[in-house]
Design a protein around this motif. Sequence first.
Motif, PDB file in Angstrom:
ATOM      1  N   SER A  27       2.540  15.706 -11.229  1.00 14.25           N
ATOM      2  CA  SER A  27       3.494  16.353 -12.124  1.00 14.25           C
ATOM      3  C   SER A  27       4.170  15.356 -13.054  1.00 14.25           C
ATOM      4  O   SER A  27       4.500  15.689 -14.180  1.00 14.25           O
ATOM      5  N   PHE A  28       4.376  14.148 -12.571  1.00 10.83           N
ATOM      6  CA  PHE A  28       5.113  13.182 -13.394  1.00 10.83           C
ATOM      7  C   PHE A  28       4.209  12.522 -14.429  1.00 10.83           C
ATOM      8  O   PHE A  28       4.556  12.431 -15.600  1.00 10.83           O
TER       9      PHE A  28
ATOM     10  N   LEU B  25      13.909  14.554  -6.347  1.00 10.00           N
ATOM     11  CA  LEU B  25      12.869  15.561  -6.192  1.00 10.00           C
ATOM     12  C   LEU B  25      12.865  16.161  -4.788  1.00 10.00           C
ATOM     13  O   LEU B  25      12.713  17.367  -4.603  1.00 10.00           O
TER      14      LEU B  25
ATOM     15  N   LEU C 154       8.206  21.581 -12.610  1.00  7.83           N
ATOM     16  CA  LEU C 154       8.094  20.220 -13.127  1.00  7.83           C
ATOM     17  C   LEU C 154       6.762  20.002 -13.832  1.00  7.83           C
ATOM     18  O   LEU C 154       6.650  19.186 -14.725  1.00  7.83           O
TER      19      LEU C 154
ATOM     20  N   PHE D 140      12.416  13.851 -15.448  1.00  5.40           N
ATOM     21  CA  PHE D 140      11.859  14.150 -14.125  1.00  5.40           C
ATOM     22  C   PHE D 140      12.814  13.653 -13.029  1.00  5.40           C
ATOM     23  O   PHE D 140      13.357  12.556 -13.129  1.00  5.40           O
TER      24      PHE D 140
ATOM     25  N   THR E 130       3.737  14.946  -6.668  1.00  3.47           N
ATOM     26  CA  THR E 130       4.735  14.253  -7.483  1.00  3.47           C
ATOM     27  C   THR E 130       4.064  13.479  -8.601  1.00  3.47           C
ATOM     28  O   THR E 130       4.435  13.591  -9.771  1.00  3.47           O
TER      29      THR E 130
ATOM     30  N   ASP F 250       7.706  12.750 -19.039  1.00  5.74           N
ATOM     31  CA  ASP F 250       8.997  13.405 -19.170  1.00  5.74           C
ATOM     32  C   ASP F 250      10.027  12.604 -18.383  1.00  5.74           C
ATOM     33  O   ASP F 250      10.015  12.608 -17.156  1.00  5.74           O
TER      34      ASP F 250
END
Lengths: 268, 484
Positions: free
Chosen positions: B214-215, B272, B75, A102, B211, A99
């Motif tokens: 999630s990414f 973030l 996220l 982000f 992080t 995504d």
Amino acid sequence: MSQSQLEQMRAEHPASSPLSIHDMTVAYQRKPVLWDIDYDAPAGKLVAIVGPNGAGKSTLIKAALDLVPRISGMVLMFGQPYGKERQRIAYVPQRGSVDWDFPVSARQVVEMGLYRKIGWFRPVTKKYKQQALEALDRVGLVDYADRQISQLSGGQQQRVFLARALVQDADLYLMDEPFIGVDAATERAIVDLLRELRSAGKTALVVHHDLQTVTEYFDEVMLLNMRIVAAGAVEEVFTEDNLRATYGGKLALLEQVGHRMKLSEMGE
Amino acid sequence: MTGVSRSMSFFKTILFLLVVIAIFSPSDLLAQETRSVSDRLIRTLSLQDYNTRIVLMGTCLLGISGGVVGTFMLLRKRSLVGDVVGHASLPGIGIAYLVMESIEPGSGKSLPGLLTGAFVSGLCGALCTLAIKHYTRIKDDAALAIVLSIFFGVGVALFTIVQRMSTGNAAGLHQFVFGKTSSLLANDVKLFAGLAVLVILVTVFLFKEMTILSFDQEFAHAQGWPVLLLDSLLMGLIVLVTVIGLQSVGLLLVVALPVIPAAAARFWTDSLRTMSWISAAIGGVSAIAGVILSATFPLLSTGPMIVLSGSLLFTISMLFGTQRGVITRLRRLRISRIRHGRLDLLRACYEHLEQNLPEGMMLHSDQMTDRMLTLNSLLSRRTWKPARVQSLLNRAIRDDLLIRQGEAGYQLTAEGATKAVRAARNHRMWELFLIRYAEIAPSHVDRDADMIEHVLSPEVLEELETALGQQYPHLRVPDSPHAI
């Protein structure tokens, strides 16, 4: 993988190869998409993986990296099971797999390539930030380091992904369609980078869709359509006959059997 | 100083302050006797009640932990899982009560026991959604809806049983459905606060790991991170925040605790780290606001007040957020419209001044400043309304690009002339590029170029310069490839 299997596999595959795949069959959502893949990547070469849509090109890379379970077969990297040599391998996923909205900057994405080296719990220190900037510089994006990633063009996003792989300083690069949907400048940058990697003795396996440029960009090619049709030096293997075999419709039967296996696996 | 240790010291400070407030303010024996609203408000704000103090501290920590976890929940696209966890905790509470009552009658309402039950069944609910998604062909949204309603249904059924069999002391269980902060006891709050601090600490320590999870999960996996473990950990944190929020906010609303602050924070920043700070702040502030409101107006229960305070902050963020807020975006849009209008006007000026020039001569910016322009002469350059041209002219005068000469005349300033040359050159370079490289008919390029020149970035202009610049050096404006 048991010790005896490992020994047997080592006997059958050259120890120098950065990536050896032995008799690998892979199913995606229960449907076999790769059959009996047996392959040794040549060290220090740029290898294109070429084949029609649904041929299993991305799956091959993912299965080698343990991202997709294998039904059978083994994979060695630098003569070791994958877990042991992880830090020598860099993976560049397809750009569309994340995504891009982000909330991170280009530099922070590149830093992710260093997270493993930094280790659990530790923050990203100045030294690593500097390394990330250097990697961005190598792909010509140092001026964009602090941009949020959604503000980058498709080509720039792809280059950020490459920088994230570069920063790992790996010996084997597995790239999934880095050339797809990029501008001419990015394509040139990627090609230059691949050559730079090769002259540093690194190996790259690149899923590639553009048959026009295979001869120009790569040393070796793997023609793939659910099984390996041919693999070897571009000038020997990249022939019209082989391409016809790869892209021709002869594999309907294999596809059909795969579909049936999926249905029977699902209890239907 | 590193990021983590900085965050740590900040949290430590907050904790310390809260503890100091709790210990040193005089204990109050007259808690229930206050009368007027203002009286109560003052009492609440000055933290005179021991109970208010405790509740404020606990809910504030809860709000902060919700905001911190919520960032990653949002996220990682797990927002609805939080809702499932909330609803799925109900049967756990019922079962825990029944089990504890059967072991030792009267002990059924022990909070640690009930929360353990809530935690286990909430986690089961979350795992069930993942299992259904993985092993069947049922899609994500349906899996969530199914698990949520089944667990909630079982929970309601269990509660009916509990109520029939119990001797009346099970009544307090209902506070888990709608939340009832004022019923919190000091010991309860200490438990909540401890759990909230745990949640915050785990998230702060695993910031980098969360992080990458999630990414780009696949990349994390390929790098050798134990993705399944991290994912379970995040899920565990979500369940924990939900469970400790249950008694204050109630299971119907508890999902708001993490999701609303995080979603609100996204409007303010593209970073973030900043996002989780803002999210934590919004979570903490809305919790405090909710407690104060309900302590001031005893008719309003705390849970909904916390959620409403959060919603207010969310609405403000949605409108005024400096990165993605609606008004911010409208303002940016307006600025770019103004820029487009200015480009159109300047190019029209250039084209008007150019037309009287002999063939082959080129207009220099210094010749442009002493020639006259009128509204009518510009009006004929494009299809635009007089009012539009007039407003563009007025704005250009304000921006020192034009000066007024006499009644209806205008002259370009030096700056205006330079910019007019630029605008015309960019436009025509782009037209030539389209004709030459995109093979678009010359009669069609004007409109295309018109749209595109407004969005030309410096990088694109640079590419244009490399493609065509040598033919038109020194800011030479190419002749128009079509009749103007």
